[in-house]
Design a protein around this motif. Structure first.
Motif, mmCIF file in Angstrom:
data_model
loop_
_atom_site.group_PDB
_atom_site.id
_atom_site.type_symbol
_atom_site.label_atom_id
_atom_site.label_comp_id
_atom_site.label_asym_id
_atom_site.label_seq_id
_atom_site.Cartn_x
_atom_site.Cartn_y
_atom_site.Cartn_z
ATOM 1 N N HIS A 65 0.681 -1.250 0.127
ATOM 2 C CA HIS A 65 -0.134 -0.073 -0.146
ATOM 3 C C HIS A 65 0.928 1.409 -0.133
ATOM 4 C CE1 HIS A 65 0.716 0.369 4.267
ATOM 5 N NE2 HIS A 65 0.142 -0.836 4.378
ATOM 6 N N ILE A 66 0.316 2.502 -0.186
ATOM 7 C CA ILE A 66 1.030 3.727 -0.258
ATOM 8 C C ILE A 66 1.908 4.045 1.082
ATOM 9 C CG2 ILE A 66 -0.400 4.628 -2.063
ATOM 10 C CD1 ILE A 66 -1.517 6.512 0.049
ATOM 11 N N GLY A 67 1.416 3.361 2.017
ATOM 12 C CA GLY A 67 2.271 3.739 3.422
ATOM 13 C C GLY A 67 3.489 3.152 3.245
ATOM 14 N N ARG A 95 -5.752 6.940 10.764
ATOM 15 C CA ARG A 95 -5.983 5.703 11.288
ATOM 16 C C ARG A 95 -4.722 5.013 10.607
ATOM 17 N NH1 ARG A 95 -11.829 3.272 9.630
ATOM 18 N NH2 ARG A 95 -11.510 4.883 8.026
ATOM 19 N N LYS A 96 -4.419 4.040 11.451
ATOM 20 C CA LYS A 96 -3.350 2.811 11.153
ATOM 21 C C LYS A 96 -3.664 2.302 9.670
ATOM 22 C CE LYS A 96 -0.094 0.304 13.250
ATOM 23 N NZ LYS A 96 0.105 -0.728 14.312
ATOM 24 N N PHE A 97 -2.809 2.077 8.880
ATOM 25 C CA PHE A 97 -3.283 1.274 7.445
ATOM 26 C C PHE A 97 -3.413 0.005 7.772
ATOM 27 C CE2 PHE A 97 -0.922 4.570 5.098
ATOM 28 C CZ PHE A 97 -1.638 4.522 3.880
ATOM 29 N N SER A 98 -4.454 -0.828 7.297
ATOM 30 C CA SER A 98 -4.854 -2.056 7.836
ATOM 31 C C SER A 98 -5.510 -2.731 6.706
ATOM 32 C CB SER A 98 -5.898 -2.011 9.145
ATOM 33 O OG SER A 98 -6.364 -3.319 9.163
ATOM 34 N N SER A 99 -4.782 -3.535 6.096
ATOM 35 C CA SER A 99 -5.522 -4.543 5.193
ATOM 36 C C SER A 99 -6.701 -5.061 5.405
ATOM 37 C CB SER A 99 -4.565 -5.574 4.396
ATOM 38 O OG SER A 99 -3.439 -4.678 4.004
ATOM 39 N N SER A 100 -6.761 -5.791 6.678
ATOM 40 C CA SER A 100 -7.975 -6.395 7.304
ATOM 41 C C SER A 100 -9.145 -5.640 7.444
ATOM 42 C CB SER A 100 -7.460 -7.491 8.451
ATOM 43 O OG SER A 100 -6.975 -6.605 9.458
ATOM 44 N N VAL A 102 -6.890 1.235 3.850
ATOM 45 C CA VAL A 102 -5.917 1.022 2.924
ATOM 46 C C VAL A 102 -6.226 1.596 1.521
ATOM 47 C CG1 VAL A 102 -6.515 -1.403 2.105
ATOM 48 C CG2 VAL A 102 -4.031 -1.033 2.561
ATOM 49 N N ILE A 103 -5.096 1.879 0.841
ATOM 50 C CA ILE A 103 -5.032 2.010 -0.516
ATOM 51 C C ILE A 103 -3.971 1.443 -1.084
ATOM 52 C CG2 ILE A 103 -4.390 4.358 -0.681
ATOM 53 C CD1 ILE A 103 -6.197 4.372 -3.454
ATOM 54 N N TYR A 104 -3.988 0.282 -1.979
ATOM 55 C CA TYR A 104 -2.845 -0.189 -2.521
ATOM 56 C C TYR A 104 -2.344 0.555 -3.574
ATOM 57 C CZ TYR A 104 -4.490 -4.357 0.139
ATOM 58 O OH TYR A 104 -4.562 -4.885 1.199
ATOM 59 N N VAL A 105 -0.905 0.269 -4.097
ATOM 60 C CA VAL A 105 -0.365 1.158 -4.833
ATOM 61 C C VAL A 105 -1.044 0.902 -6.378
ATOM 62 C CG1 VAL A 105 1.889 1.262 -6.278
ATOM 63 C CG2 VAL A 105 1.920 1.017 -3.717
ATOM 64 N N ARG A 106 -1.302 -0.134 -6.736
ATOM 65 C CA ARG A 106 -2.049 -0.500 -8.126
ATOM 66 C C ARG A 106 -3.446 0.038 -8.301
ATOM 67 N NH1 ARG A 106 -1.725 -5.632 -10.073
ATOM 68 N NH2 ARG A 106 0.250 -5.167 -9.627
ATOM 69 N N ASP A 107 -4.163 0.260 -7.113
ATOM 70 C CA ASP A 107 -5.447 0.925 -7.203
ATOM 71 C C ASP A 107 -5.145 2.346 -7.320
ATOM 72 O OD1 ASP A 107 -6.428 -1.655 -7.003
ATOM 73 O OD2 ASP A 107 -6.938 -1.422 -4.595
ATOM 74 N N GLU A 163 -13.520 8.137 -2.622
ATOM 75 C CA GLU A 163 -12.447 7.432 -1.971
ATOM 76 C C GLU A 163 -12.653 7.044 -0.492
ATOM 77 O OE1 GLU A 163 -10.117 6.067 -3.446
ATOM 78 O OE2 GLU A 163 -9.914 7.077 -5.308
ATOM 79 N N LEU A 164 -13.491 8.158 0.293
ATOM 80 C CA LEU A 164 -13.556 7.951 1.575
ATOM 81 C C LEU A 164 -14.815 6.619 1.565
ATOM 82 C CD1 LEU A 164 -13.755 11.308 3.007
ATOM 83 C CD2 LEU A 164 -12.225 9.525 3.703
ATOM 84 N N ALA A 165 -15.648 6.499 0.590
ATOM 85 C CA ALA A 165 -16.678 5.715 0.583
ATOM 86 C C ALA A 165 -16.040 4.290 0.252
ATOM 87 C CB ALA A 165 -17.421 5.797 -0.520
ATOM 88 N N ARG A 166 -14.864 4.001 -0.457
ATOM 89 C CA ARG A 166 -14.369 2.979 -0.585
ATOM 90 C C ARG A 166 -13.504 2.428 0.675
ATOM 91 N NH1 ARG A 166 -12.636 5.202 -5.806
ATOM 92 N NH2 ARG A 166 -13.366 4.216 -7.341
ATOM 93 N N LEU A 167 -13.153 3.413 1.373
ATOM 94 C CA LEU A 167 -12.464 3.261 2.624
ATOM 95 C C LEU A 167 -13.208 2.385 3.408
ATOM 96 C CD1 LEU A 167 -9.330 3.901 3.115
ATOM 97 C CD2 LEU A 167 -10.109 5.913 4.257
ATOM 98 N N GLU A 168 -14.467 2.999 3.879
ATOM 99 C CA GLU A 168 -15.650 2.431 4.688
ATOM 100 C C GLU A 168 -15.854 1.113 4.241
ATOM 101 O OE1 GLU A 168 -15.871 4.245 7.422
ATOM 102 O OE2 GLU A 168 -14.883 5.830 6.638
#
Ligand code: ZN
Length: 591
Positions: A18-20, A343-348, A352-357, A585-590
């Motif tokens: 992810h971008i982090g 918030r902390k990045f968390s895939s689970s 998160v936003i992955y580099v490819r997305d 993007e915020l909607a994707r995050l939720e």
């Protein structure tokens, strides 16, 4: 000119990054390496995917595939992502190559022969329900030193001390929550305490490091103790000792050696197998290690200890191994953490936003700019979509992109080419001097890993060029007799843009190449990496690497613009983003 090794942290191949992740190691090391190359240094930038250890096995199990299939998949994905960001690695490889195995085994053998490896029977944790070995980082409990309740078996993230899982108070498996059982198992340990004196003396000679990195490292020297370098595991680098075939090297041990094995692989692929020595064994060799702060200890203490042991320079003496004496890091350049919307990045948890997305929706340079100007260089910083939008639209598009586009379009419309300058006024000369001064100020900041200050200085100079253009208002000049003055203003502004573009090239290489072309330039201005499918040098399976020819491209110096160079109406360099992306993007995050 010197030989500069940019040793970049190895992304772990148990999933997409992810971008982090890339804000800590990837982009800052690329900005530094691009600048150093432009300034005339011989840079070797190496890294690869870190592919061993239990988390890979856990991920492979979860996907119903083998560890090998899992790392093949994520190695390729990570290579594509780093390529998309334009990270100019001389070699981005992986830790499952036979070359890497051989180098790891060579370092182990020399450490062993010099007496820095000790065998000990220890209590290894196993899962009572599966009988499988349970690695340190999969055990969580209370730190016996500071009382932090979420300490990992290998390390306490609160006080920074290295731990043994058996010392944890109330240990639990993070995989299934059960209490681990401890059974006897023989393992090799690296005797880190034998390097305390040499490491302390070496750290005392370090200059220019970020103060927190040096302080943190010095504080840990006195507490160094033997650390296990082998595990009960079958996914890893084999141990070159009889009777050890059911065990493997611990993943941290093989991964740090990757900096050396990747340098050697690069040299072998270059046609001169000894070429790596210029970065590791020469007087003018300098090495910079880039990572996030959770990895400082491996680069400022453990890797230097391995190198000292290999060189025979710990308490027990010894002689250098077959490769000859190896150089210690010049500087450990650690960044802090990036968080996402507080918030902390968390895939689970899908924070998160992955580099490819990211790259599917936005330009690489928009992210590179954000990381440079607002990334976690020396303090934790937060990525927010609102701030990303603002930085992109107000600074990149309105500040820099607009200056480029309106100047080139005025020159193209009025002259069809770079116009000839007449006599310069004090204002013209002042602007050109400010821009030329940037090569010293921005360059010094970049060389000293102050990238945030460097890009702010470059953008301040862009602001001066914008101010010049508003003050001179060339669009108001209509009379035929004022045409020579119009030509001079536009020539001056185009010259300033040419050099500002060079100042921004390490940060914004894709845009810099575009602007170079818009200004009528030919050829490569900012060289880009390419993905090349290679075969393993020693008969293993093939794999993709990132590599490139970075000997071409702009130098870190002003370049005189040639009057008469044809110009045509430009296309926009940066994309202006619609404010609606923030809510999307915020909607994707939720989720
Ligand atoms: Zn602690």
């Amino acid at each position: 000119m010197s030989h500069v090794l940019a040793a970049v942290a190895w992304p772990y191949a148990n999933g997409p990054r992810h971008i982090g992740h890339v804000s800590g190691f990837g982009v800052p090391s690329d900005v530094f390496s691009r600048y150093m190359r432009m300034a005339g240094h011989d840079v070797l930038m190496v890294s690869g995917t870190d592919e061993h250890g239990t988390p890979i096995q856990v991920q492979a199990d979860a996907e119903g595939i083998t560890p090998r299939e899992a790392v093949d998949k994520y190695n390729r994905m990570i290579v594509e992502d780093l390529h998309g960001l334009g990270l100019a690695y001389d070699l981005f490889t992986r830790t499952t190559t036979r070359n890497h195995y051989a180098v790891v085994q060579e370092l182990f053998t020399a450490l062993f022969d010099n007496g820095y490896v000790i065998a000990k029977t220890t209590q290894a944790a196993i899962s009572p329900s599966t009988g499988r070995g349970l690695p340190d980082r999969y055990i969580e409990g209370t730190c016996p030193i500071c009382g932090y309740t979420s300490a990992r078996g290998d390390q306490c993230d609160n006080c920074g001390n290295q731990l043994d899982p058996i010392d944890l108070i109330n240990p639990k498996s993070k995989i299934n929550g059960e209490t681990p059982e401890f059974v006897d198992s023989e393992h090799y340990f690296l005797d880190l305490s034998a390097f305390a004196e040499a490491l302390g003396a070496w750290l005392d000679t370090r200059e220019g490091w970020r103060p927190n990195v040096l302080r943190f490292s010095k504080n840990l020297v006195a507490d160094l103790r033997p650390r296990a370098i082998t595990r009960d595991l079958d996914w890893g680098v084999p141990i070159p000792k009889e009777g050890w075939d059911t065990k493997r090297f611990y993943v941290w041990f093989d991964a740090v050696i990757g900096y050396l094995s990747a340098s050697i692989e690069w040299a072998r692929r270059s046609g001169d197998p000894e070429a790596w020595r210029r970065w590791w064994q020469s007087e003018d060799g300098r090495s910079y290690y880039f990572m996030g702060k959770d990895n400082i200890v491996f680069h400022s203490l453990i890797w230097p200890a391995i190198l000292l042991g290999y060189d025979g320079k710990g308490d027990k003496g010894g002689k250098p191994g077959e490769l000859g004496e190896l150089g210690l890091p010049t500087e450990v350049v650690s960044s802090e953490y990036l968080t996402m919307e507080g918030r902390k990045f968390s895939s689970s948890r899908r924070v998160v936003i992955y580099v490819r997305d990211f790259l599917a929706r936005y330009d690489a340079d928009a992210l590179r700019y954000y990381i440079a100007v607002a990334g976690p260089e020396t303090t934790d910083t937060d990525f927010t979509w609102a701030e990303f939008l603002r930085r992109n639209n107000d600074e990149l598009v309105a500040g820099w992109g607009n200056l480029v586009n309106r100047t080139i379009s005025m020159a193209a419309k009025n002259f069809g080419a770079v116009p000839m300058a007449g006599d310069l006024t004090a204002e013209d000369t002042a602007l050109l001097e400010t821009v030329r001064g940037g090569f010293t100020t921005v360059g010094n900041l970049l060389e000293n890993h102050k990238q945030k200050a460097a890009i702010n200085e470059a953008m301040r100079i862009v602001g001066e060029a914008n101010k010049y253009l508003s003050d001179q208002s060339p669009w108001k000049i209509k009379a035929e007799e004022d045409r020579p003055r119009l030509a001079t203003i536009l020539h001056t502004a185009l010259q300033a843009i040419t050099d500002c573009n060079t100042l921004l090239t390490p940060f914004l290489p894709h845009a810099a190449q575009k602007i170079h072309t818009l200004l009528g330039g030919e050829g490569v201005h900012a060289p880009m990496p390419e993905i090349v499918e290679v075969s393993d040098l020693d008969g293993g399976p093939g794999y993709p690497v990132l590599t490139g020819d970075y000997t071409v491209g702009a130098k870190w110096e002003p370049r005189e613009l040639r009057a008469g160079t044809p110009l045509s109406a430009p296309t926009p360099v940066f994309k202006k983003l619609d404010p609606s992306i923030v809510d999307e993007e915020l909607a994707r995050l939720e989720g």
